[in-house]
Design an enzyme around this catalytic site. Structure first.
Site, PDB file in Angstrom:
ATOM      1  N   TYR A  40       0.848  -1.194   0.000  1.00 15.63           N
ATOM      2  CA  TYR A  40       0.000   0.000   0.000  1.00 15.63           C
ATOM      3  C   TYR A  40       0.883   1.244   0.000  1.00 15.63           C
ATOM      4  O   TYR A  40       0.712   2.158  -0.807  1.00 15.63           O
ATOM      5  CB  TYR A  40      -0.924  -0.008   1.227  1.00 15.63           C
ATOM      6  CG  TYR A  40      -1.878   1.163   1.272  1.00 15.63           C
ATOM      7  CD1 TYR A  40      -3.149   1.059   0.712  1.00 15.63           C
ATOM      8  CD2 TYR A  40      -1.500   2.376   1.847  1.00 15.63           C
ATOM      9  CE1 TYR A  40      -4.026   2.136   0.728  1.00 15.63           C
ATOM     10  CE2 TYR A  40      -2.361   3.466   1.857  1.00 15.63           C
ATOM     11  CZ  TYR A  40      -3.625   3.334   1.302  1.00 15.63           C
ATOM     12  OH  TYR A  40      -4.485   4.403   1.307  1.00 15.63           O
ATOM     13  N   GLU A 117     -30.114   0.797  17.309  1.00 14.44           N
ATOM     14  CA  GLU A 117     -28.698   1.051  17.023  1.00 14.44           C
ATOM     15  C   GLU A 117     -28.017   1.604  18.269  1.00 14.44           C
ATOM     16  O   GLU A 117     -28.658   2.295  19.049  1.00 14.44           O
ATOM     17  CB  GLU A 117     -28.572   2.123  15.917  1.00 14.44           C
ATOM     18  CG  GLU A 117     -29.117   1.692  14.585  1.00 14.44           C
ATOM     19  CD  GLU A 117     -29.344   2.881  13.643  1.00 14.44           C
ATOM     20  OE1 GLU A 117     -29.003   4.022  14.000  1.00 14.44           O
ATOM     21  OE2 GLU A 117     -29.881   2.649  12.554  1.00 14.44           O
ATOM     22  N   LYS A 119     -26.215   4.229  20.397  1.00  9.85           N
ATOM     23  CA  LYS A 119     -26.151   5.688  20.278  1.00  9.85           C
ATOM     24  C   LYS A 119     -24.705   6.100  20.529  1.00  9.85           C
ATOM     25  O   LYS A 119     -24.248   6.172  21.671  1.00  9.85           O
ATOM     26  CB  LYS A 119     -27.078   6.369  21.265  1.00  9.85           C
ATOM     27  CG  LYS A 119     -27.110   7.875  21.086  1.00  9.85           C
ATOM     28  CD  LYS A 119     -28.259   8.501  21.838  1.00  9.85           C
ATOM     29  CE  LYS A 119     -28.451   9.961  21.473  1.00  9.85           C
ATOM     30  NZ  LYS A 119     -27.290  10.806  21.718  1.00  9.85           N
ATOM     31  N   ARG A 140     -23.066  19.149  12.435  1.00 10.77           N
ATOM     32  CA  ARG A 140     -24.481  19.414  12.688  1.00 10.77           C
ATOM     33  C   ARG A 140     -24.718  20.884  13.054  1.00 10.77           C
ATOM     34  O   ARG A 140     -25.719  21.467  12.669  1.00 10.77           O
ATOM     35  CB  ARG A 140     -24.953  18.520  13.839  1.00 10.77           C
ATOM     36  CG  ARG A 140     -26.378  18.756  14.252  1.00 10.77           C
ATOM     37  CD  ARG A 140     -26.808  17.714  15.272  1.00 10.77           C
ATOM     38  NE  ARG A 140     -28.197  17.862  15.609  1.00 10.77           N
ATOM     39  CZ  ARG A 140     -28.660  18.655  16.558  1.00 10.77           C
ATOM     40  NH1 ARG A 140     -27.817  19.380  17.259  1.00 10.77           N
ATOM     41  NH2 ARG A 140     -29.938  18.748  16.806  1.00 10.77           N
ATOM     42  N   LYS A 319     -31.618   6.084  26.930  1.00  8.70           N
ATOM     43  CA  LYS A 319     -30.304   6.366  27.496  1.00  8.70           C
ATOM     44  C   LYS A 319     -29.892   5.320  28.535  1.00  8.70           C
ATOM     45  O   LYS A 319     -30.734   4.812  29.269  1.00  8.70           O
ATOM     46  CB  LYS A 319     -30.296   7.758  28.163  1.00  8.70           C
ATOM     47  CG  LYS A 319     -30.449   8.915  27.197  1.00  8.70           C
ATOM     48  CD  LYS A 319     -29.377   8.942  26.163  1.00  8.70           C
ATOM     49  CE  LYS A 319     -28.423  10.083  26.115  1.00  8.70           C
ATOM     50  NZ  LYS A 319     -28.657  11.380  26.535  1.00  8.70           N
ATOM     51  N   CYS A 413      -8.125  28.338  56.846  1.00  6.85           N
ATOM     52  CA  CYS A 413      -8.185  28.321  55.384  1.00  6.85           C
ATOM     53  C   CYS A 413      -6.892  27.713  54.820  1.00  6.85           C
ATOM     54  O   CYS A 413      -5.799  28.123  55.228  1.00  6.85           O
ATOM     55  CB  CYS A 413      -8.359  29.747  54.870  1.00  6.85           C
ATOM     56  SG  CYS A 413      -8.087  29.899  53.101  1.00  6.85           S
ATOM     57  N   CYS A 416      -4.829  30.830  53.192  1.00 11.43           N
ATOM     58  CA  CYS A 416      -4.273  31.978  53.919  1.00 11.43           C
ATOM     59  C   CYS A 416      -4.226  31.756  55.417  1.00 11.43           C
ATOM     60  O   CYS A 416      -3.796  32.627  56.159  1.00 11.43           O
ATOM     61  CB  CYS A 416      -5.087  33.233  53.609  1.00 11.43           C
ATOM     62  SG  CYS A 416      -6.714  33.176  54.348  1.00 11.43           S
ATOM     63  N   CYS A 431     -13.873  30.814  54.412  1.00  8.85           N
ATOM     64  CA  CYS A 431     -12.672  31.483  54.899  1.00  8.85           C
ATOM     65  C   CYS A 431     -13.078  32.908  55.248  1.00  8.85           C
ATOM     66  O   CYS A 431     -13.812  33.557  54.507  1.00  8.85           O
ATOM     67  CB  CYS A 431     -11.613  31.496  53.795  1.00  8.85           C
ATOM     68  SG  CYS A 431     -10.352  32.756  54.010  1.00  8.85           S
ATOM     69  N   CYS A 437      -7.402  36.920  51.354  1.00  8.52           N
ATOM     70  CA  CYS A 437      -7.001  35.530  51.114  1.00  8.52           C
ATOM     71  C   CYS A 437      -6.597  35.392  49.646  1.00  8.52           C
ATOM     72  O   CYS A 437      -7.387  35.689  48.757  1.00  8.52           O
ATOM     73  CB  CYS A 437      -8.159  34.604  51.440  1.00  8.52           C
ATOM     74  SG  CYS A 437      -7.935  32.928  50.827  1.00  8.52           S
TER      75      CYS A 437
HETATM   76  S1  IVH Z   1     -30.468   9.206  14.455  1.00  8.07           S
HETATM   77  C1  IVH Z   1     -33.673  12.220  13.998  1.00  8.07           C
HETATM   78  N1  IVH Z   1     -28.852   7.295  15.172  1.00  8.07           N
HETATM   79  O1  IVH Z   1     -27.448  11.422  18.603  1.00  8.07           O
HETATM   80  C2  IVH Z   1     -32.690  11.279  14.450  1.00  8.07           C
HETATM   81  N2  IVH Z   1     -28.436   9.479  15.983  1.00  8.07           N
HETATM   82  O2  IVH Z   1     -29.785  13.691  19.259  1.00  8.07           O
HETATM   83  C3  IVH Z   1     -31.343  11.682  14.066  1.00  8.07           C
HETATM   84  N3  IVH Z   1     -26.444   9.679  17.379  1.00  8.07           N
HETATM   85  O3  IVH Z   1     -26.388  14.269  17.388  1.00  8.07           O
HETATM   86  C4  IVH Z   1     -30.288  10.917  14.656  1.00  8.07           C
HETATM   87  N4  IVH Z   1     -25.848   7.570  17.268  1.00  8.07           N
HETATM   88  O4  IVH Z   1     -25.355  12.401  16.098  1.00  8.07           O
HETATM   89  C5  IVH Z   1     -29.147   8.592  15.269  1.00  8.07           C
HETATM   90  N5  IVH Z   1     -27.479   5.523  15.712  1.00  8.07           N
HETATM   91  C6  IVH Z   1     -27.768   6.808  15.803  1.00  8.07           C
HETATM   92  C7  IVH Z   1     -26.979   7.704  16.545  1.00  8.07           C
HETATM   93  C8  IVH Z   1     -27.353   9.044  16.620  1.00  8.07           C
HETATM   94  C9  IVH Z   1     -25.555   8.768  17.763  1.00  8.07           C
HETATM   95  C10 IVH Z   1     -26.405  11.102  17.760  1.00  8.07           C
HETATM   96  C11 IVH Z   1     -26.585  12.035  16.596  1.00  8.07           C
HETATM   97  C12 IVH Z   1     -27.288  13.234  17.141  1.00  8.07           C
HETATM   98  C13 IVH Z   1     -27.833  12.743  18.431  1.00  8.07           C
HETATM   99  C14 IVH Z   1     -29.328  12.797  18.374  1.00  8.07           C
END
Ligand code: IVH
Length: 642
Positions: A40, A117, A119, A140, A319, A413, A416, A431, A437
């Protein structure tokens, strides 16, 4: 050059580019290299040398650009054709059920499929491909306007510079997350540490910091990665897949690497199961995540569900709970704040938690510390969620050593040595030395110079500490007496940096009345109160003349605050300092309009203004009494894709 020779070179360049992109794809996308690195490198160097000899043949989408092209002066902004939305959050299974019920009720059906997926904790990118070649990449930003970071994005190996396959659309917009793997993050921070630099707090900041480099070579060194999570736009020469899952497969065929941890889930139960499994695997994943994104799979249904406020109704972020780990409490140190409050800070055996190395955590105040009954050598539970400040949750009593002794309240403190006082009604201890101080003085001076106050740029803790120690800074008025000689003599300070500091001090002298009031650091006078005072009294003379009753006539000001403000301005030493600051040239515009003219009116500022930033426009209006209310409106006819 003869036509034949020219054609020959063109062919060689094209063939090298094609081979190199293919090898890059095998290595970074398929994880299956077919040639050794040395091969490469050999082809890469040959291409580089040809492009050097024939600069007119350089192309922005050549593999050579992956090591970083030209250095930029600044980033251009870019308006997103389709807003980049945010996403709502849920934190438990009830939240998930409610989310799905809302969707089922709206659609009047229950047979829905979802895609789950990870996050990713990185930053969102929008990538535009025109006729198959990467043309623009943008961050973004605020969802409507981002920054163009195309050159930097070209260095991300998992992002195709050219789409693969034969079905190439006129235009394709892909969105996804650029991120830094845990391994790359750890290595980067280790190197920073070895160089005596601070490093990044977490992989997300590191990824964002790396993408916002004006020199793409630095970005290239940071080894960022990318996973796409949406096919946001496809020109109508192609048929858009009917669901999200197939859209991702289409992206895969065009050469993107998909996150292998995404999954199609048939119902609520499957989504819950996915969430739990991913949570278990969280620490073993190569990248940082903070939850699961759940999306309705069918595109037509996504469109029917539409957007509410700033987030789509068809997607949700489930979350993860804040991460908790065990570590050892090495000791407690008391930090002296601007108003003399002593805050206990736990010194910990460093641990990795919530995406960052943590060695200190706040214990809030003495009462809180007593309640937790902490002792040196204790094993403690440390908790950290996202960007939130790490916190010691509790002690593992079962692991306590018998000889461990409780902490005692400091009587003096640490800065001081003055006596420490505890006010019965407050959780804090203080203090008693006030600005005598050095620690309090230093914090007060840092506050004065801070961004939301007088905004003296580049004035760091270290510098102020040195200036206070050498008695060059006793009150904020002394900032304006600093000169090149006194500054340039300090540690790590050359003539150039000293000059920069003096320029920053000079530039900060034109300010707003409210910022000046905030900068004074009157106890409990925050930004909001400072604005109210500035709007109402409009001049220092009026404030000096105000009685406690006058102050209390303002709705927002109660008796304690009124007393604080009144006492502050009554003191001759404070007036003398203010006088000296004004004589040094600090000034603010007289309000041109009477406050009553704008009071209570609402202004919406969007787009870009020619003579000031939106933030400056907001501040000027607010200074005149206008109500602060800034929002952007998502156009109702915006396409529903994201
Ligand atoms: S979908 C309308 N999929 O999370 C939905 N977002 O607040 C658009 N993020 O800043 C996002 N992983 O960058 C989506 N698998 C995922 C994600 C993802 C991370 C972030 C995204 C965005 C925030 C959404």
């Amino acid at each position: 050059m003869s036509v034949e020779k020219n054609n020959e070179i063109d062919e060689e360049i094209a063939s090298l580019r094609q081979k190199l992109e293919e090898y890059n794809y095998e290595y970074y996308v398929l994880d299956a290299p077919s040639v050794p690195d040395s091969e490469y490198d050999r082809l890469f160097r040959r291409l580089q040398s040809l492009e050097n000899d024939y600069p007119e043949k350089v192309s922005l989408n050549s593999p050579t650009q992956r090591v970083g092209g030209a250095v930029l002066k600044a980033f251009n902004t870019r308006a997103h054709q389709i807003p980049m939305l945010s996403i709502d959050n849920i934190f438990d299974d009830q939240g998930l059920e409610a989310f799905m019920k809302r969707i089922e009720d709206r659609l009047k059906r229950t047979d829905l499929a979802y895609v789950c997926e990870p996050k990713l904790d990185g930053l969102a990118l929008s990538l535009y491909y025109e006729k198959g070649a990467l043309s623009v990449a943008a961050t973004r930003g605020d969802g409507f306007i981002g920054e163009e970071v195309t050159q930097n994005v070209r260095t991300i190996s998992q992002i195709p510079l050219k789409l693969r396959g034969s079905n190439i659309p006129q235009i394709l917009e892909v969105r996804g997350e650029a991120y830094m793997s845990k391994a790359v993050f750890a290595e980067l921070n280790l190197k920073a540490k070895q160089k005596g630099e601070k490093g990044f707090a977490n992989p997300r900041n590191a990824a964002a910091g790396s993408l916002r480099q004006l020199d793409p070579k630095i970005t290239a060194e940071r080894k960022l990665s990318f996973y796409p999570y949406s096919l946001a736009f496809l020109s109508d020469d192609m048929v858009l897949p009917s669901n999200h899952y197939d859209s991702l497969q289409a992206l895969k065929n065009w050469g993107f690497k998909l996150n292998p941890d995404g999954a199609l889930c048939a119902d609520t139960r499957a989504c819950q199961e996915y969430y739990r499994k991913l949570l278990q695997r969280r620490s073993a994943l190569a990248y940082e995540i903070d939850g699961v994104v759940i999306k309705v799979n069918d595109r037509a249904l996504q469109t029917r569900l539409g957007i509410a406020a700033r987030a789509p109704r068809w997607a949700m972020a489930y979350k993860f709970p804040a991460e908790e780990v065990l570590t050892e409490l090495l000791g407690v140190e008391w930090q002296v704040g601007r108003t003399g409050v002593l805050t206990p800070v736990a010194r910990l055996n460093p641990v990795f938690v919530g995406g960052a190395m943590v060695s200190n955590a706040t214990l809030h105040n003495y009462d809180e510390m007593k309640r937790k009954d902490l002792r040196v050598g204790d094993t403690v539970i440390l908790r950290r969620a996202g960007d939130v400040i790490p916190e010691v949750r509790s002690v593992v009593l079962a692991a306590r050593k018998p000889e461990a002794e409780p902490f005692i309240l400091p009587e003096h403190c640490p800065s001081c040595n003055a006596e420490v006082v505890k006010v019965e009604t407050e959780a804090a201890i203080r203090c008693s030395a006030g600005l005598y101080c050095p620690a309090q003085r230093m914090q007060a001076l840092l506050h004065y110079a801070s961004r939301k106050a007088m905004n003296i740029e580049g004035l760091g803790d270290r510098l102020v500490e040195q200036l206070v120690k050498q008695d060059l800074l006793k009150s904020p008025a002394d900032f304006y007496r600093l000169d090149l000689n006194s500054l340039a003599g300090l540690d790590r300070m050359g003539v150039k940096s000293a000059d920069n500091i003096l320029t920053a001090i000079h530039n900060s002298q034109k300010t707003q009345f409210s910022k000046f009031l905030y900068a004074l650091g009157i106890r409990e006078v925050g930004e909001a109160t400072a604005k109210i005072l500035a709007q109402h009294f409009r001049s220092l003379e009026a404030l000096y003349a105000a009685t406690e009753e006058d102050l209390m006539r303002l709705n927002e000001i109660g008796p304690v605050l009124a007393a604080n403000i009144h006492i502050f301005f009554k003191q001759a030493k404070h007036r003398a300092i203010i006088q000296s600051i004004l004589e040094a040239g600090v000034e603010w515009p007289e309000p041109a309009l009477k406050a009553e003219d704008l009071q209570g009116q609402t202004f919406v500022i969007t787009g870009s203004l020619s003579s000031m930033t939106r933030e400056q426009a907001k501040e000027s209006l607010e200074a005149l009494g206008a109500k602060r209310d800034y929002f952007s409106v998502i156009p109702t006819d915006a396409p529903e894709a994201y």
